[in-house]
Design a protein around this motif. Structure first.
Motif, PDB file in Angstrom:
ATOM      1  N   VAL A 215     -10.220   7.044  22.631  1.00  0.00           N
ATOM      2  CA  VAL A 215     -10.698   6.032  23.575  1.00  0.00           C
ATOM      3  C   VAL A 215     -11.946   6.568  24.264  1.00  0.00           C
ATOM      4  O   VAL A 215     -12.276   7.746  24.127  1.00  0.00           O
ATOM      5  CB  VAL A 215      -9.611   5.665  24.621  1.00  0.00           C
ATOM      6  CG1 VAL A 215      -8.406   5.032  23.944  1.00  0.00           C
ATOM      7  CG2 VAL A 215      -9.192   6.890  25.434  1.00  0.00           C
ATOM      8  N   ASP A 216     -12.608   5.668  25.008  1.00  0.00           N
ATOM      9  CA  ASP A 216     -13.811   6.047  25.742  1.00  0.00           C
ATOM     10  C   ASP A 216     -14.823   6.694  24.774  1.00  0.00           C
ATOM     11  O   ASP A 216     -15.395   7.749  25.069  1.00  0.00           O
ATOM     12  CB  ASP A 216     -13.436   7.021  26.876  1.00  0.00           C
ATOM     13  CG  ASP A 216     -14.492   7.044  27.971  1.00  0.00           C
ATOM     14  OD1 ASP A 216     -15.323   6.117  28.003  1.00  0.00           O
ATOM     15  OD2 ASP A 216     -14.491   8.007  28.767  1.00  0.00           O
ATOM     16  N   VAL A 217     -14.992   6.069  23.614  1.00  0.00           N
ATOM     17  CA  VAL A 217     -15.878   6.615  22.564  1.00  0.00           C
ATOM     18  C   VAL A 217     -17.315   6.272  22.927  1.00  0.00           C
ATOM     19  O   VAL A 217     -17.638   5.099  23.153  1.00  0.00           O
ATOM     20  CB  VAL A 217     -15.496   6.043  21.183  1.00  0.00           C
ATOM     21  CG1 VAL A 217     -16.446   6.572  20.105  1.00  0.00           C
ATOM     22  CG2 VAL A 217     -14.049   6.384  20.845  1.00  0.00           C
ATOM     23  N   ARG A 218     -18.151   7.290  23.017  1.00  0.00           N
ATOM     24  CA  ARG A 218     -19.539   7.082  23.445  1.00  0.00           C
ATOM     25  C   ARG A 218     -20.486   7.914  22.593  1.00  0.00           C
ATOM     26  O   ARG A 218     -20.056   8.840  21.911  1.00  0.00           O
ATOM     27  CB  ARG A 218     -19.724   7.505  24.896  1.00  0.00           C
ATOM     28  CG  ARG A 218     -18.929   6.662  25.848  1.00  0.00           C
ATOM     29  CD  ARG A 218     -19.040   7.214  27.235  1.00  0.00           C
ATOM     30  NE  ARG A 218     -18.041   6.566  28.051  1.00  0.00           N
ATOM     31  CZ  ARG A 218     -18.236   6.197  29.298  1.00  0.00           C
ATOM     32  NH1 ARG A 218     -19.390   6.453  29.894  1.00  0.00           N
ATOM     33  NH2 ARG A 218     -17.279   5.605  29.980  1.00  0.00           N
TER      34      ARG A 218
ATOM     35  N   ARG B  46     -12.780   5.631  16.826  1.00  0.00           N
ATOM     36  CA  ARG B  46     -11.887   4.564  17.308  1.00  0.00           C
ATOM     37  C   ARG B  46     -10.694   4.417  16.393  1.00  0.00           C
ATOM     38  O   ARG B  46      -9.552   4.293  16.860  1.00  0.00           O
ATOM     39  CB  ARG B  46     -12.656   3.242  17.383  1.00  0.00           C
ATOM     40  CG  ARG B  46     -13.630   3.193  18.546  1.00  0.00           C
ATOM     41  CD  ARG B  46     -14.156   1.763  18.728  1.00  0.00           C
ATOM     42  NE  ARG B  46     -15.538   1.789  19.123  1.00  0.00           N
ATOM     43  CZ  ARG B  46     -16.573   1.568  18.312  1.00  0.00           C
ATOM     44  NH1 ARG B  46     -16.394   1.244  17.036  1.00  0.00           N
ATOM     45  NH2 ARG B  46     -17.806   1.649  18.770  1.00  0.00           N
TER      46      ARG B  46
ATOM     47  N   SER C 267     -10.881  16.112  24.653  1.00  0.00           N
ATOM     48  CA  SER C 267     -12.053  15.391  24.137  1.00  0.00           C
ATOM     49  C   SER C 267     -12.687  16.126  22.955  1.00  0.00           C
ATOM     50  O   SER C 267     -12.627  17.355  22.873  1.00  0.00           O
ATOM     51  CB  SER C 267     -13.094  15.175  25.249  1.00  0.00           C
ATOM     52  OG  SER C 267     -13.437  16.401  25.839  1.00  0.00           O
TER      53      SER C 267
ATOM     54  N   GLY D   5     -15.303  11.366  22.263  1.00  0.00           N
ATOM     55  CA  GLY D   5     -14.222  10.482  22.646  1.00  0.00           C
ATOM     56  C   GLY D   5     -13.058  11.294  23.187  1.00  0.00           C
ATOM     57  O   GLY D   5     -13.031  12.528  23.060  1.00  0.00           O
ATOM     58  N   THR D   6     -12.101  10.582  23.771  1.00  0.00           N
ATOM     59  CA  THR D   6     -10.967  11.236  24.447  1.00  0.00           C
ATOM     60  C   THR D   6      -9.658  10.809  23.792  1.00  0.00           C
ATOM     61  O   THR D   6      -9.490   9.639  23.427  1.00  0.00           O
ATOM     62  CB  THR D   6     -10.948  10.808  25.929  1.00  0.00           C
ATOM     63  OG1 THR D   6     -12.200  11.161  26.510  1.00  0.00           O
ATOM     64  CG2 THR D   6      -9.834  11.466  26.720  1.00  0.00           C
TER      65      THR D   6
ATOM     66  N   PRO E  67      -6.049   9.682  24.287  1.00  0.00           N
ATOM     67  CA  PRO E  67      -5.295   9.189  25.448  1.00  0.00           C
ATOM     68  C   PRO E  67      -3.969   9.939  25.625  1.00  0.00           C
ATOM     69  O   PRO E  67      -3.473  10.570  24.698  1.00  0.00           O
ATOM     70  CB  PRO E  67      -5.051   7.721  25.112  1.00  0.00           C
ATOM     71  CG  PRO E  67      -5.318   7.549  23.672  1.00  0.00           C
ATOM     72  CD  PRO E  67      -6.154   8.709  23.205  1.00  0.00           C
TER      73      PRO E  67
END
Ligand SMILES: C[S@@+](CC[C@H](N)C(=O)[O-])C[C@H]1O[C@@H](n2cnc3c(N)ncnc32)[C@H](O)[C@@H]1O
Length: 229
Positions: free
Chosen positions: A185-188, A180, A142, A226-227, A229
């Motif tokens: 992914v899992d972008v916060r 993105r 991340s 974000g992570t 994948p």
């Protein structure tokens, strides 16, 4: 090839380092960085990159948390790195490298976590830099960017001309789009208020007055993560 913006930023931060401002930043940035460390879920064997590490205060803090892992601090300014190395001689799992965020001097997939504190708005090509963060992260890793200078905190916008080097005032959405588009992914995101007490009177150059400083602290820093994948 170095571009003009990079050279200006490097020279400016070499001067900051010589004036001892690298070490001062630890006090200013710790209150917004401390809440981020538990969110990163650091494991004892994590490989961590501190991008735009400055004097290395955060690299050292993280190195203590990953005793079986390792930390690499990367910065564009030689003088910052010189001081970071001098202060880190007791750390076997910590190294520092000169480099830029858009050409990170590290192998593909060589980190589990990346953190960058108060550096990203100086990057000449933030989209390419976020792609570089993606490249050097291993699967499941991340990336965490923390900045005080961004569109949704109007109480820092006056810093642009004051900083005297090229900066980019971007929105939360722009930063999230870079993540993105790079493949994260899992972008916060979240905002992290600064709990540091504000004096009744403010006479420095970064804020108009104590009230603006208080508002700035209340809105807080932007954290985007974000992570891979
Ligand atoms: C405001 S300081 C923050 C330093 C440190 N992260 C801290 O919190 O104390 C910004 C740092 O980012 C570095 N920097 C600026 N642009 C950079 C780039 N394109 N690549 C790598 N480092 C950069 C500067 O040299 C400086 O050390």
């Amino acid at each position: 090839m170095d571009n003009q913006a990079e050279i200006k930023v490097r020279n400016e931060f070499d001067e900051w380092a010589k004036a001892g401002r690298g070490e001062e930043m630890a006090d200013h940035h710790l209150p917004i960085t401390e809440p981020v460390l538990p969110l990163m879920d650091l494991k004892p064997n994590d490989r961590v990159l501190d991008l735009g590490c400055g004097s290395g205060w955060l690299s050292r803090r993280i190195a203590r948390r990953v005793p079986e892992g390792r930390v690499v601090g990367v910065d564009i300014a030689k003088e910052m790195l010189h001081r970071a190395c001098a202060a880190s001689s007791g750390y076997a799992n910590l190294t520092f490298n000169e480099g830029t965020a858009d050409r990170i001097p590290c192998d593909d997939r060589s980190f589990d976590k990346i953190i960058s504190v108060e550096s990203a708005y100086y990057w000449p090509d933030p989209a390419a830099s976020v792609r570089e963060m993606f490249r050097v992260l291993d699967a499941g890793g991340s990336a965490w960017i923390l900045i005080n200078f961004y569109l949704e905190n109007p109480h820092s916008h006056q810093w642009g001309p004051l900083l005297g080097v090229p900066t980019r005032l971007l929105s939360t959405e722009q930063w999230m789009r870079f993540y993105r588009e790079a493949g994260f992914v899992d972008v916060r995101h979240r905002q992290i208020p600064d709990p540091t007490p504000v004096p009744d009177q403010y006479s420095g150059r970064w804020f108009q007055d104590a009230e603006q400083m208080r508002n700035f602290h209340q809105v807080g820093a932007l954290l985007v993560h974000g992570t891979r994948p």
